[in-house]
Scaffold this motif. Structure first.
Motif, mmCIF file in Angstrom:
data_model
loop_
_atom_site.group_PDB
_atom_site.id
_atom_site.type_symbol
_atom_site.label_atom_id
_atom_site.label_comp_id
_atom_site.label_asym_id
_atom_site.label_seq_id
_atom_site.Cartn_x
_atom_site.Cartn_y
_atom_site.Cartn_z
ATOM 1 N N UNK A 7 13.379 17.301 -9.516
ATOM 2 C CA UNK A 7 13.445 15.931 -9.015
ATOM 3 C C UNK A 7 12.976 15.893 -7.564
ATOM 4 N N UNK A 8 12.147 14.904 -7.247
ATOM 5 C CA UNK A 8 11.519 14.826 -5.929
ATOM 6 C C UNK A 8 11.647 13.407 -5.384
ATOM 7 N N UNK A 9 11.417 13.275 -4.075
ATOM 8 C CA UNK A 9 11.442 11.980 -3.401
ATOM 9 C C UNK A 9 10.372 11.974 -2.316
ATOM 10 N N UNK A 10 9.947 10.780 -1.935
ATOM 11 C CA UNK A 10 8.980 10.670 -0.855
ATOM 12 C C UNK A 10 8.369 9.287 -0.816
ATOM 13 N N UNK A 11 7.726 8.947 0.291
ATOM 14 C CA UNK A 11 7.004 7.697 0.476
ATOM 15 C C UNK A 11 5.557 8.054 0.808
ATOM 16 N N UNK A 12 4.623 7.580 -0.009
ATOM 17 C CA UNK A 12 3.226 7.971 0.123
ATOM 18 C C UNK A 12 2.336 6.741 0.190
ATOM 19 N N UNK A 13 1.112 6.935 0.689
ATOM 20 C CA UNK A 13 0.146 5.841 0.785
ATOM 21 C C UNK A 13 -0.723 5.844 -0.457
ATOM 22 N N UNK A 14 -0.841 4.689 -1.113
ATOM 23 C CA UNK A 14 -1.565 4.654 -2.384
ATOM 24 C C UNK A 14 -3.065 4.876 -2.215
ATOM 25 N N UNK A 15 -3.585 4.748 -0.989
ATOM 26 C CA UNK A 15 -5.007 5.033 -0.764
ATOM 27 C C UNK A 15 -5.263 6.530 -0.618
ATOM 28 N N UNK A 16 -4.202 7.335 -0.586
ATOM 29 C CA UNK A 16 -4.337 8.793 -0.492
ATOM 30 C C UNK A 16 -3.473 9.458 -1.568
ATOM 31 N N UNK A 17 -3.734 9.147 -2.844
ATOM 32 C CA UNK A 17 -2.876 9.702 -3.900
ATOM 33 C C UNK A 17 -2.946 11.218 -3.998
ATOM 34 N N UNK A 18 -4.106 11.812 -3.660
ATOM 35 C CA UNK A 18 -4.215 13.275 -3.736
ATOM 36 C C UNK A 18 -3.243 13.950 -2.774
ATOM 37 N N UNK A 19 -3.101 13.379 -1.566
ATOM 38 C CA UNK A 19 -2.158 13.933 -0.593
ATOM 39 C C UNK A 19 -0.736 13.863 -1.135
ATOM 40 N N UNK A 20 -0.400 12.750 -1.788
ATOM 41 C CA UNK A 20 0.921 12.617 -2.372
ATOM 42 C C UNK A 20 1.155 13.601 -3.501
ATOM 43 N N UNK A 21 0.141 13.799 -4.358
ATOM 44 C CA UNK A 21 0.277 14.749 -5.465
ATOM 45 C C UNK A 21 0.474 16.157 -4.922
ATOM 46 N N UNK A 22 -0.274 16.518 -3.887
ATOM 47 C CA UNK A 22 -0.103 17.837 -3.265
ATOM 48 C C UNK A 22 1.312 17.998 -2.725
ATOM 49 N N UNK B 285 0.797 -1.222 0.000
ATOM 50 C CA UNK B 285 0.000 0.000 0.000
ATOM 51 C C UNK B 285 0.825 1.266 0.000
ATOM 52 N N UNK B 286 2.094 1.174 -0.432
ATOM 53 C CA UNK B 286 2.976 2.337 -0.435
ATOM 54 C C UNK B 286 3.437 2.674 -1.851
ATOM 55 N N UNK B 287 3.687 3.960 -2.083
ATOM 56 C CA UNK B 287 4.242 4.429 -3.346
ATOM 57 C C UNK B 287 5.577 5.090 -3.025
ATOM 58 N N UNK B 288 6.673 4.497 -3.493
ATOM 59 C CA UNK B 288 8.002 5.034 -3.221
ATOM 60 C C UNK B 288 8.459 5.875 -4.401
ATOM 61 N N UNK B 289 8.738 7.148 -4.155
ATOM 62 C CA UNK B 289 9.241 8.075 -5.166
ATOM 63 C C UNK B 289 10.686 8.400 -4.797
#
Length: 318
Positions: free
Chosen positions: A282-297, A247-251
């Motif tokens: 270039x960016x980095x971060x670890x986000x939750x795939x159930x909250x993609x809008x938060x990650x995009x922000x 459930x994680x998206x690693x950037x």
């Protein structure tokens, strides 16, 4: 009394009126129609003000926005063709819609060839041989299981496999290359024509298509493109591989436009990223795939980009 927020339908109606007005003075009949619409519901006037502010804020990017959002040029009220801004003729907006339809055709054919597909969320599939495949969002696989082989073709996206051991070889094909299981769990991802293999258990053999063979063990990864290796074997923690399974998206140090595209796969509504210097930061971060809008922000903030939410859940980043 406080006026409630406009509905998505009212916001779409208001945006169409704003676009009509931006093209020049309305004919008298349409002026009367606009006034009737504004008086029909207090939320209409609020939607009108909100969409005016949005449109004015995109003054410099107007043509790019309309090229990315051709549906806004469709006049569903039957009043007259919308010509948003004098510098974007109706013909250009129509051509943009045709271009997007043509671009979508290969994807439709690709999906028609697939046997397994996932939508806006990962999908766990038990294959007929007892193997397990976990498909990331937006992934498509074609299967060919016969008496002598277990052959899979990755058409789009990325998948992780826990292979059931038997005599028939288990082979994944992608972008002209092959990944062959030798008793293992591994992932294969494809972005454009770049294919990356990561091994979390056991061993695999990777053939990029140039005749060479690379044997990868647990904790190793390698990528190829157009039949050639991109970089030497890399080491990685097996438990950190294919984080979308958890459930994680690693950037990790990628352009903001690519990071936003990766996160957008977990949304049903589209996300458009306009070009510009910020999209290349270039960016980095670890986000939750159930909250993609938060990650995009968060990615937009890192890159100094703006995010505009559009009717129907679509997002525009510039």
């Amino acid at each position: 009394m406080t006026t409630s927020e406009p509905s998505p339908r009212q916001a779409r109606q208001a945006l169409r009126w704003v676009i009509r007005c931006s093209a020049g003075p309305l004919p008298e009949r349409q002026q009367h129609a606009l006034q009737r619409w504004l008086r029909a519901d207090p939320r209409h006037a609020l939607a009108w003000r909100q969409q005016q502010a949005f449109w004015q804020g995109l003054d410099a990017a107007g043509p790019d926005v309309l090229a990315a959002l051709p549906e806004l040029t469709a006049d569903h009220a039957g009043l007259r063709p919308i010509a948003p801004r004098r510098r974007l003729p109706w013909l250009l907006a129509s051509a943009a819609a045709v271009v997007l339809m043509v671009a979508a055709a290969p994807q439709a054919l690709l999906l028609a060839r697939s046997d397994l597909r996932s939508g806006a969320a990962p999908r766990v599939v038990q294959l007929e041989d007892g193997s397990t495949a976990i498909l990331d969002a937006g992934t498509a696989l074609a299967l060919d299981f016969g008496g002598q082989q277990r052959r899979l073709r990755l058409l789009r996206g990325q998948a992780w496999f826990q292979v059931a051991h038997e005599q028939r070889p288990f082979q994944v094909e992608a972008a002209g290359g092959q990944v062959r299981d030798i008793g293992t769990a591994f992932s294969v991802s494809m972005q454009d024509t770049t294919v990356t293999t990561q091994v979390s258990e056991g061993v695999v053999e990777v053939r990029p298509g140039d005749g060479s063979v690379q044997r990868l063990h647990a904790g190793q990864a390698r990528a190829f493109r157009d039949g050639r290796w991109l970089w030497p074997v890399q080491q990685a923690e097996p438990q950190a591989m294919a984080p979308w399974r958890r459930g994680e998206v690693a950037i990790d140090d990628v352009p903001a436009a690519q990071a936003i595209a990766d996160l957008a796969r977990y949304r049903r509504a589209p996300v458009w990223v306009l070009g510009g210097q910020g999209a290349r930061v270039r960016v980095s971060g670890l986000f939750h795939l159930q909250q993609p809008e938060t990650g995009i922000d968060a990615v937009a903030t890192q890159a100094g980009l703006r995010v505009q939410r559009l009717p129907g859940g679509a997002m525009l980043v510039w």
